[in-house]
Motif scaffolding. Structure first.
Motif, PDB file in Angstrom:
ATOM      1  N   TYR A  61       0.980  -0.815   0.186  1.00 43.59           N
ATOM      2  CA  TYR A  61      -0.358  -0.123   0.120  1.00 43.59           C
ATOM      3  C   TYR A  61       0.852   1.119   0.541  1.00 43.59           C
ATOM      4  O   TYR A  61       0.355   1.871   0.204  1.00 43.59           O
ATOM      5  CB  TYR A  61      -0.937   0.223   0.909  1.00 43.59           C
ATOM      6  CG  TYR A  61      -2.375  -0.272   1.146  1.00 43.59           C
ATOM      7  CD1 TYR A  61      -2.620  -1.066  -0.205  1.00 43.59           C
ATOM      8  CD2 TYR A  61      -3.846   1.155   1.544  1.00 43.59           C
ATOM      9  CE1 TYR A  61      -3.907  -0.615  -0.566  1.00 43.59           C
ATOM     10  CE2 TYR A  61      -4.800   0.763   1.368  1.00 43.59           C
ATOM     11  CZ  TYR A  61      -5.333  -0.456   0.507  1.00 43.59           C
ATOM     12  OH  TYR A  61      -6.706   0.205  -0.290  1.00 43.59           O
ATOM     13  N   TYR A 124      -5.350  -4.069   5.398  1.00 42.29           N
ATOM     14  CA  TYR A 124      -6.251  -2.529   5.197  1.00 42.29           C
ATOM     15  C   TYR A 124      -7.984  -2.728   4.601  1.00 42.29           C
ATOM     16  O   TYR A 124      -8.573  -2.809   5.148  1.00 42.29           O
ATOM     17  CB  TYR A 124      -5.437  -1.935   4.463  1.00 42.29           C
ATOM     18  CG  TYR A 124      -4.266  -1.321   5.164  1.00 42.29           C
ATOM     19  CD1 TYR A 124      -4.723   0.238   6.079  1.00 42.29           C
ATOM     20  CD2 TYR A 124      -3.387  -0.854   4.619  1.00 42.29           C
ATOM     21  CE1 TYR A 124      -4.246   0.566   6.653  1.00 42.29           C
ATOM     22  CE2 TYR A 124      -2.312  -0.138   5.070  1.00 42.29           C
ATOM     23  CZ  TYR A 124      -3.036   0.635   6.542  1.00 42.29           C
ATOM     24  OH  TYR A 124      -1.234   1.199   7.493  1.00 42.29           O
ATOM     25  N   GLY A 216     -10.352  -0.183   4.138  1.00 35.91           N
ATOM     26  CA  GLY A 216      -8.786   0.015   2.491  1.00 35.91           C
ATOM     27  C   GLY A 216      -8.189   1.218   1.615  1.00 35.91           C
ATOM     28  O   GLY A 216      -8.042   1.168   0.709  1.00 35.91           O
ATOM     29  N   LYS A 219      -4.040   4.795   3.828  1.00 32.22           N
ATOM     30  CA  LYS A 219      -3.468   3.977   4.861  1.00 32.22           C
ATOM     31  C   LYS A 219      -2.920   4.676   5.748  1.00 32.22           C
ATOM     32  O   LYS A 219      -2.636   6.113   5.781  1.00 32.22           O
ATOM     33  CB  LYS A 219      -1.962   3.632   4.101  1.00 32.22           C
ATOM     34  CG  LYS A 219      -1.004   4.275   3.949  1.00 32.22           C
ATOM     35  CD  LYS A 219       0.051   3.122   2.836  1.00 32.22           C
ATOM     36  CE  LYS A 219       1.172   2.458   3.412  1.00 32.22           C
ATOM     37  NZ  LYS A 219       2.049   3.274   4.112  1.00 32.22           N
ATOM     38  N   GLU A 225       2.329   2.696  10.868  1.00 41.11           N
ATOM     39  CA  GLU A 225       1.859   1.389  10.428  1.00 41.11           C
ATOM     40  C   GLU A 225       2.656   0.272  11.430  1.00 41.11           C
ATOM     41  O   GLU A 225       2.282  -0.571  11.594  1.00 41.11           O
ATOM     42  CB  GLU A 225       2.344   1.216   8.759  1.00 41.11           C
ATOM     43  CG  GLU A 225       1.658   0.063   7.839  1.00 41.11           C
ATOM     44  CD  GLU A 225       1.915   0.338   6.883  1.00 41.11           C
ATOM     45  OE1 GLU A 225       1.182   0.437   5.646  1.00 41.11           O
ATOM     46  OE2 GLU A 225       2.606  -0.429   6.660  1.00 41.11           O
TER      47      GLU A 225
END
Length: 499
Positions: A61, A124, A216, A219, A225
């Motif tokens: 992503y 995601y 999704g 991100k 993350e």
């Protein structure tokens, strides 16, 4: 105590080891250092009876922020898009991330690295990070404070740690979230932001909108993350390269965010230095250094594992020469060192505890003692078309090779042929001369006399290594001529080389 033992000594209870890769181009060999460091830790934990899993993620992503070397025409129009939404090059099926990871996964299999694979697109889109996204967005003020305190990086009061996929242009690298109401984020695709300023490509489209950040639609920045992975999986051990592990660097920021938002302690940190080829750090986008696939083709799996694992993570691994790259000296030295470990562990029983651990973690499976053919000898033999390399090695061993020995020999023959074809300089190649080379004119009188006497003595000499070497020494002594000067004469006349 070997470094994997030190890591294991700090562990209590079940462990989850994590690593990941952003496939922004053909994966270079440097990426294998992290893969094999984590694999060595994982294997050591399992050996000690500690319950452990090894996860490896594809950070697909992440945006296309650089163009793989030579692929400007295809990827230029996708700069800023998520890797998984970017078509593969050359008309290949699938997307950019899958295209470049396919080759890398093949290297994992050949090196015996067994991981639980995951893709960030799936994480995601399945909503597995929804809770983390909500928590982090609600604590954006804490994130901004950490950025300032830890890395002296200022974020404006309207900045939120999230990147939306623009509903209009599909880019993720150029969007900025400036508000969150608990259900939706407000964002802008910044027309003043350009992903590649040199080529003026990947400019934001200027669209503004409001959208749910879940399932999704965007991100977290990768520093956050990391936090989400540590909490959701949850991760207990994760290394990071030198560039992320400096004071005030990305790892420090991520750990501070975890403590500030979740009041949790971060995973055990294992910082590691770069893998260098001839002193140069590798880059997928710039095409610098050898690919992971190239190195796995060149070195047998146990030798490549040995190269990566034996050095402590906080010390760089430098393979090759700064000017000559992967030259004869460096590759012969590597094989010889592996063979010494093999002999000490399996035959002489003189290995230190650390050497025994290195060898055990390097080998694909326990095979005990077997005869390993010298790589320098093999590399010379494969360049002699009139000789059968296998038969010549069996002569030196004095018996037919076992199945295990033959398999390892075949791997080394393949390595030697590839090294000669792709990496050896003309000076390093061995080619028997059919006619007298020009440099033979440089021989002095003593060298000429030595060669004449040697030619007369060889017909009566058994054609075996020790006898031939002994005869050369004897003729050199009788000439008389110094041994190095005598060997230089042989190299000049037969191989058109200086040494």
């Amino acid at each position: 105590m070997f470094w994997t033992e030190e890591v294991a000594a700090k562990c209590n209870g079940p462990q989850i080891v994590n690593d990941s890769k952003t496939p922004s181009g053909r994966v270079h060999v440097g990426a294998l250092r992290g893969v094999l460091i984590h694999d060595a830790i994982f294997r050591t934990l399992r050996e000690k009876g500690i319950e452990a899993r090894y996860l490896f993620g594809v950070d697909d992503y992440d945006p296309v922020d650089e163009i793989p070397k030579g692929e400007d025409e295809h990827f230029g129009k996708y700069l800023g898009w998520p890797l998984c939404n970017t078509p593969a090059p050359h008309g290949a099926p699938g997307d950019m991330a899958e295209y470049y990871m396919k080759e890398f996964w093949g290297v994992f299999d050949e090196l015996g690295v067994k991981v639980e694979r995951y893709r960030m697109r799936d994480i995601y889109r399945a909503g597995q990070f929804n809770e983390a996204i909500d928590t982090i967005l609600r604590n954006a003020d804490k994130v901004r404070r950490v950025y300032k305190e830890v890395s002296n990086s200022d974020r404006p009061a309207h900045w939120y740690p999230f990147q939306v996929i623009c509903e209009k242009c599909g880019a993720i690298a150029t969007t900025e979230v400036y508000d969150y109401d608990g259900k939706e984020v407000s964002y802008r695709c910044l027309s003043g932001k350009v992903v590649n300023t040199k080529l003026n490509l990947g400019r934001g489209c200027g669209h503004e909108g409001k959208i749910s950040p879940f399932d999704g639609r965007g991100k977290l920045p990768w520093k956050l993350e990391w936090v989400a992975k540590w909490v959701a999986f949850p991760v207990t051990i994760e290394g990071a390269g030198k560039d992320h592990s400096t004071k005030g660097g990305s790892r420090d920021v991520s750990e501070a965010c975890l403590r500030a938002i979740y009041d949790k302690e971060p995973p055990l940190r294992v910082p590691y230095e770069f893998f260098l080829v001839g002193g140069a750090k590798m880059s997928s986008s710039r095409g610098v250094g050898a690919g992971a696939r190239d190195m796995a083709d060149l070195l047998p799996p146990e030798v490549l594992r040995f190269l990566m694992i034996r050095t402590k993570p906080n010390s760089p691994v430098n393979f090759g020469d700064p000017e000559k790259g992967i030259n004869e000296e460096s590759i012969v030295k590597l094989f010889n060192e592996f063979d010494r470990y093999h002999q000490r562990v399996n035959r002489d029983k003189t290995a230190t505890p650390d050497e025994a651990i290195v060898y055990r973690l390097a080998e694909m499976q326990p095979e005990g003692d077997y005869a390993n053919a010298n790589f320098q000898v093999i590399s010379a033999l494969v360049q002699m078309p009139h000789l059968d390399t296998v038969k010549e090695i069996e002569k030196r061993v004095g018996r037919p090779l076992t199945e295990v020995e033959r398999r390892h020999l075949d791997e080394r023959i393949a390595s030697a042929k590839l090294w000669v074809e792709r990496y050896a300089s003309e000076e390093e190649k061995t080619k028997l001369q059919e006619t007298l080379p020009a440099r033979a004119q440089e021989l002095n009188a003593a060298q000429r006399g030595f060669l004449q006497q040697l030619a007369a003595a060889l017909p009566g000499t058994p054609w075996e290594d020790e006898q031939l070497q002994g005869k050369i020494f004897e003729v050199a002594r009788l000439t008389p001529i110094e041994q190095p000067v005598a060997f230089k004469a042989i190299y000049r006349v037969l191989l058109d080389r200086e040494a």
